[in-house]
Design a protein around this motif. Structure first.
Motif, PDB file in Angstrom:
ATOM      1  N   MET A   1      55.137  89.820  98.890  1.00 49.13           N
ATOM      2  CA  MET A   1      53.956  89.271  98.267  1.00 49.13           C
ATOM      3  C   MET A   1      53.249  88.353  99.258  1.00 49.13           C
ATOM      4  O   MET A   1      53.887  87.662 100.031  1.00 49.13           O
TER       5      MET A   1
ATOM      6  N   ASN B   1      46.805  90.261  91.633  1.00 54.25           N
ATOM      7  CA  ASN B   1      46.624  89.322  90.536  1.00 54.25           C
ATOM      8  C   ASN B   1      45.557  88.325  90.981  1.00 54.25           C
ATOM      9  O   ASN B   1      45.788  87.534  91.901  1.00 54.25           O
TER      10      ASN B   1
ATOM     11  N   LYS C   1      56.279  85.639  89.424  1.00 53.96           N
ATOM     12  CA  LYS C   1      55.952  86.456  90.591  1.00 53.96           C
ATOM     13  C   LYS C   1      56.978  86.332  91.702  1.00 53.96           C
ATOM     14  O   LYS C   1      57.098  87.213  92.527  1.00 53.96           O
TER      15      LYS C   1
ATOM     16  N   GLN D   1      47.862  96.237  93.964  1.00 51.14           N
ATOM     17  CA  GLN D   1      48.756  95.305  93.282  1.00 51.14           C
ATOM     18  C   GLN D   1      48.202  93.893  93.472  1.00 51.14           C
ATOM     19  O   GLN D   1      48.653  93.161  94.345  1.00 51.14           O
TER      20      GLN D   1
ATOM     21  N   GLN E   1      59.371  89.044  92.455  1.00 49.06           N
ATOM     22  CA  GLN E   1      58.782  90.303  92.887  1.00 49.06           C
ATOM     23  C   GLN E   1      58.490  90.329  94.394  1.00 49.06           C
ATOM     24  O   GLN E   1      57.840  91.232  94.871  1.00 49.06           O
ATOM     25  N   ARG E   2      58.972  89.344  95.127  1.00 50.98           N
ATOM     26  CA  ARG E   2      58.743  89.323  96.582  1.00 50.98           C
ATOM     27  C   ARG E   2      59.312  90.579  97.215  1.00 50.98           C
ATOM     28  O   ARG E   2      60.355  91.065  96.843  1.00 50.98           O
ATOM     29  N   GLU E   3      58.600  91.025  98.238  1.00 54.02           N
ATOM     30  CA  GLU E   3      59.083  92.213  98.959  1.00 54.02           C
ATOM     31  C   GLU E   3      59.140  91.915 100.431  1.00 54.02           C
ATOM     32  O   GLU E   3      58.394  91.172 100.949  1.00 54.02           O
TER      33      GLU E   3
ATOM     34  N   GLU F   1      50.154  98.689  99.599  1.00 56.12           N
ATOM     35  CA  GLU F   1      51.546  98.565  99.181  1.00 56.12           C
ATOM     36  C   GLU F   1      51.970  97.121  98.952  1.00 56.12           C
ATOM     37  O   GLU F   1      53.037  96.862  98.387  1.00 56.12           O
ATOM     38  N   THR F   2      51.149  96.171  99.372  1.00 52.55           N
ATOM     39  CA  THR F   2      51.479  94.753  99.270  1.00 52.55           C
ATOM     40  C   THR F   2      51.006  94.183  97.939  1.00 52.55           C
ATOM     41  O   THR F   2      49.931  94.518  97.459  1.00 52.55           O
ATOM     42  N   LYS F   3      51.818  93.296  97.376  1.00 52.33           N
ATOM     43  CA  LYS F   3      51.429  92.569  96.167  1.00 52.33           C
ATOM     44  C   LYS F   3      50.683  91.310  96.605  1.00 52.33           C
ATOM     45  O   LYS F   3      51.140  90.595  97.501  1.00 52.33           O
TER      46      LYS F   3
END
Length: 127
Positions: free
Chosen positions: A1, A80, A122, A78, A125-127, A47-49
């Motif tokens: 994220m 917010n 959130k 993705q 949900q880190r990637e 692909e990144t939030k």
């Protein structure tokens, strides 16, 4: 994220960045001074939030133009989005309320307690 600060005011970005870094050390934060460069970045990394804090009044591409440009792409991204502005015009709030992809309308400056509400769900949900 990644957290994106989209605001043309360097001092505001500095303050908001420090607040976020104190709450989320090591979280990637990127600063954009207009909506166009931010939109380009988001679209280049589908692909990144993204957790976006968006000002409305900026040069080149303002927040309204950013929202208009990202709306047709929102289902493939993705993102917010939280409008973070100094505007006190109730019409601005009403317009953003009608946009289902805008999560909230906040007044500057970003408050640590408000930030806690947005990041609590959130972080996992880190990637």
């Amino acid at each position: 994220m990644e957290i994106l600060l989209i605001d043309d005011d360097a001092i505001t970005n500095f303050v908001h960045q420090n607040i976020i870094e104190s709450k989320l050390p090591g979280m990637p934060i990127k600063i954009f001074y207009n909506g166009q460069t931010a939109l380009d970045h988001i679209c280049a990394h589908p692909e990144t939030k993204f957790l976006v804090f968006l000002d409305l009044n900026m040069p080149i591409m303002n927040g309204w133009e950013f929202l208009e440009a990202i709306a047709p792409k929102i289902d493939t991204l993705q993102v917010n989005i939280h409008v973070l502005t100094s505007s006190i015009d109730p019409r601005d709030h009403q317009i953003t309320d009608a946009m289902p992809f805008v999560r909230s309308f906040l007044e500057k400056p970003l408050d640590e307690n408000v930030l806690d509400r947005f990041i609590s769900d959130k972080i996992d949900q880190r990637e």
